[in-house]
Design an enzyme around this catalytic site. Structure first.
Site, PDB file in Angstrom:
ATOM      1  N   ARG A  90      35.257  52.802  26.421  1.00 51.23           N
ATOM      2  CA  ARG A  90      34.141  52.834  26.080  1.00 51.23           C
ATOM      3  C   ARG A  90      33.971  52.772  24.438  1.00 51.23           C
ATOM      4  O   ARG A  90      34.017  51.554  23.770  1.00 51.23           O
ATOM      5  CB  ARG A  90      33.204  52.415  26.847  1.00 51.23           C
ATOM      6  CG  ARG A  90      32.916  52.231  27.928  1.00 51.23           C
ATOM      7  CD  ARG A  90      31.532  50.935  27.820  1.00 51.23           C
ATOM      8  NE  ARG A  90      30.739  51.292  27.171  1.00 51.23           N
ATOM      9  CZ  ARG A  90      29.631  49.735  28.122  1.00 51.23           C
ATOM     10  NH1 ARG A  90      29.872  49.197  28.480  1.00 51.23           N
ATOM     11  NH2 ARG A  90      28.516  50.176  27.384  1.00 51.23           N
ATOM     12  N   THR A  96      27.750  47.122  21.966  1.00 51.74           N
ATOM     13  CA  THR A  96      27.719  46.115  22.473  1.00 51.74           C
ATOM     14  C   THR A  96      27.559  45.284  20.790  1.00 51.74           C
ATOM     15  O   THR A  96      27.928  43.917  21.735  1.00 51.74           O
ATOM     16  CB  THR A  96      26.285  45.618  22.417  1.00 51.74           C
ATOM     17  OG1 THR A  96      26.606  46.792  24.028  1.00 51.74           O
ATOM     18  CG2 THR A  96      25.848  44.805  23.632  1.00 51.74           C
ATOM     19  N   ARG A 107      35.949  46.240  18.486  1.00 53.70           N
ATOM     20  CA  ARG A 107      34.182  44.967  17.944  1.00 53.70           C
ATOM     21  C   ARG A 107      34.224  45.652  16.501  1.00 53.70           C
ATOM     22  O   ARG A 107      33.460  44.383  15.639  1.00 53.70           O
ATOM     23  CB  ARG A 107      33.517  45.551  18.624  1.00 53.70           C
ATOM     24  CG  ARG A 107      32.966  45.032  20.259  1.00 53.70           C
ATOM     25  CD  ARG A 107      31.857  44.682  21.249  1.00 53.70           C
ATOM     26  NE  ARG A 107      32.370  44.263  22.713  1.00 53.70           N
ATOM     27  CZ  ARG A 107      31.096  45.371  23.512  1.00 53.70           C
ATOM     28  NH1 ARG A 107      30.598  46.092  23.209  1.00 53.70           N
ATOM     29  NH2 ARG A 107      31.451  44.736  24.482  1.00 53.70           N
ATOM     30  N   ASN A 126      31.145  39.257  22.341  1.00 56.13           N
ATOM     31  CA  ASN A 126      31.397  40.106  21.612  1.00 56.13           C
ATOM     32  C   ASN A 126      32.998  40.737  22.051  1.00 56.13           C
ATOM     33  O   ASN A 126      33.179  42.115  22.219  1.00 56.13           O
ATOM     34  CB  ASN A 126      30.430  40.749  22.056  1.00 56.13           C
ATOM     35  CG  ASN A 126      29.922  41.682  22.905  1.00 56.13           C
ATOM     36  OD1 ASN A 126      30.588  40.899  24.270  1.00 56.13           O
ATOM     37  ND2 ASN A 126      28.644  42.773  23.317  1.00 56.13           N
ATOM     38  N   HIS A 129      34.549  43.217  27.626  1.00 56.22           N
ATOM     39  CA  HIS A 129      33.670  43.574  28.962  1.00 56.22           C
ATOM     40  C   HIS A 129      34.982  45.184  29.417  1.00 56.22           C
ATOM     41  O   HIS A 129      36.154  44.754  29.300  1.00 56.22           O
ATOM     42  CB  HIS A 129      33.695  43.223  29.758  1.00 56.22           C
ATOM     43  CG  HIS A 129      33.572  43.616  30.792  1.00 56.22           C
ATOM     44  ND1 HIS A 129      31.234  44.123  31.005  1.00 56.22           N
ATOM     45  CD2 HIS A 129      33.279  44.634  31.908  1.00 56.22           C
ATOM     46  CE1 HIS A 129      31.034  44.800  31.621  1.00 56.22           C
ATOM     47  NE2 HIS A 129      32.374  44.928  32.389  1.00 56.22           N
ATOM     48  N   GLU A 140      33.669  46.550  40.014  1.00 57.66           N
ATOM     49  CA  GLU A 140      33.827  45.791  39.338  1.00 57.66           C
ATOM     50  C   GLU A 140      35.634  45.823  39.249  1.00 57.66           C
ATOM     51  O   GLU A 140      35.842  44.609  39.395  1.00 57.66           O
ATOM     52  CB  GLU A 140      33.827  45.453  37.704  1.00 57.66           C
ATOM     53  CG  GLU A 140      32.134  45.767  37.268  1.00 57.66           C
ATOM     54  CD  GLU A 140      31.868  46.087  35.420  1.00 57.66           C
ATOM     55  OE1 GLU A 140      32.715  46.556  35.290  1.00 57.66           O
ATOM     56  OE2 GLU A 140      30.782  45.797  35.302  1.00 57.66           O
TER      57      GLU A 140
HETATM   58  P1  ADP Z   1      28.328  45.978  26.903  1.00 62.42           P
HETATM   59  O1  ADP Z   1      29.025  44.373  26.878  1.00 62.42           O
HETATM   60  O2  ADP Z   1      28.781  47.080  26.018  1.00 62.42           O
HETATM   61  O3  ADP Z   1      28.274  46.966  28.161  1.00 62.42           O
HETATM   62  P2  ADP Z   1      25.785  45.075  28.303  1.00 62.42           P
HETATM   63  O4  ADP Z   1      26.494  45.826  29.473  1.00 62.42           O
HETATM   64  O5  ADP Z   1      24.456  45.866  27.979  1.00 62.42           O
HETATM   65  O6  ADP Z   1      27.048  45.613  27.082  1.00 62.42           O
HETATM   66  O7  ADP Z   1      25.534  43.776  28.449  1.00 62.42           O
HETATM   67  C1  ADP Z   1      26.447  42.549  28.836  1.00 62.42           C
HETATM   68  C2  ADP Z   1      26.368  41.561  27.668  1.00 62.42           C
HETATM   69  O8  ADP Z   1      25.329  40.722  27.683  1.00 62.42           O
HETATM   70  C3  ADP Z   1      26.880  42.033  26.369  1.00 62.42           C
HETATM   71  O9  ADP Z   1      28.634  42.345  26.260  1.00 62.42           O
HETATM   72  C4  ADP Z   1      26.881  40.399  25.353  1.00 62.42           C
HETATM   73  O10 ADP Z   1      27.780  39.652  25.560  1.00 62.42           O
HETATM   74  C5  ADP Z   1      25.302  40.410  26.262  1.00 62.42           C
HETATM   75  N1  ADP Z   1      23.926  40.578  24.669  1.00 62.42           N
HETATM   76  C6  ADP Z   1      23.404  42.164  25.637  1.00 62.42           C
HETATM   77  N2  ADP Z   1      22.534  41.837  24.831  1.00 62.42           N
HETATM   78  C7  ADP Z   1      22.794  40.167  24.259  1.00 62.42           C
HETATM   79  C8  ADP Z   1      21.422  40.104  23.277  1.00 62.42           C
HETATM   80  N3  ADP Z   1      19.960  40.370  23.260  1.00 62.42           N
HETATM   81  N4  ADP Z   1      22.046  38.730  22.993  1.00 62.42           N
HETATM   82  C9  ADP Z   1      22.719  38.071  23.532  1.00 62.42           C
HETATM   83  N5  ADP Z   1      23.955  38.589  24.172  1.00 62.42           N
HETATM   84  C10 ADP Z   1      23.573  39.886  24.603  1.00 62.42           C
END
Ligand code: ADP
Length: 162
Positions: A90, A96, A107, A126, A129, A140
């Site tokens: 992470r 994120t 990122r 982004n 994952h 997962e």
């Molecule tokens: P991470 O991937 O950093 O663990 P989260 O689990 O909170 O983040 O969210 C999952 C995925 O959802 C993010 O990697 C991103 O691709 C997408 N995401 C999260 N929040 C948003 C948002 N507000 N708008 C667009 N995409 C989002």
């Protein structure tokens, strides 16, 4: 503590030719790749990966766009192993929203879009994952890999790093 965690190289990274660059980040830190495959997720797999937790966390529109995005093109699933691997992966991944991600993270080094842009345009791309915690990592990994797809071997670097 030796842990395993899941990384997905998302479609935007693959389209940008960043597969090697991303895998390199884990290898150079001494983490071990114990499972690796390219897969075009179907709806069922995508829905099991991005569960209703995402709806609760970010809203239905985010989950729907993630499901569309993940089923639109192949991704690379990687099982990464190492000492405290869940947290470390992470950290290597970064925040994120790429605009908030530290320089030196994946990122933070390969994207820059702001939280506001991502939210406004509802863009989930982004780059990668990475499982959020130990429980998610376990679930997962079981979703993306069968037990016989996880390999056991020794890295030369283990002698020095672990
Ligand atoms: P991470 O991937 O950093 O663990 P989260 O689990 O909170 O983040 O969210 C999952 C995925 O959802 C993010 O990697 C991103 O691709 C997408 N995401 C999260 N929040 C948003 C948002 N507000 N708008 C667009 N995409 C989002």
């Amino acid at each position: 503590m030796i842990q395993q965690t899941l990384v997905l190289i998302k479609p935007d990274s693959i389209a940008r030719g960043l597969i090697g660059e991303i895998i390199k980040r884990f290898e150079q830190r001494g983490l071990k790749i114990v499972g690796l495959k390219m897969i075009k997720p179907n709806k069922n797999l995508a829905e099991k990966h991005y569960t209703e937790t995402i709806t609760k966390k970010h809203g239905k529109h985010v989950r729907d766009s993630l499901l569309n995005y993940l089923t639109s093109s192949p991704v690379i699933a990687i099982a990464v192993q190492g000492s405290n691997a869940v947290e470390l992966v992470r950290k290597i991944t970064g925040s994120t929203f790429p605009g908030e991600a530290d320089i030196g993270t994946i990122r933070g080094d390969f994207a820059h879009v702001s939280k506001f842009y991502m939210k406004d345009k509802n863009k989930p791309d982004n780059l990668i994952h990475a499982s959020e915690n130990k429980e998610d990592a376990k679930k997962e990994l079981a979703l993306w890999f069968s037990l016989d797809e996880i390999q056991d071997y020794k890295l030369a670097a283990e002698t020095f790093i672990f």
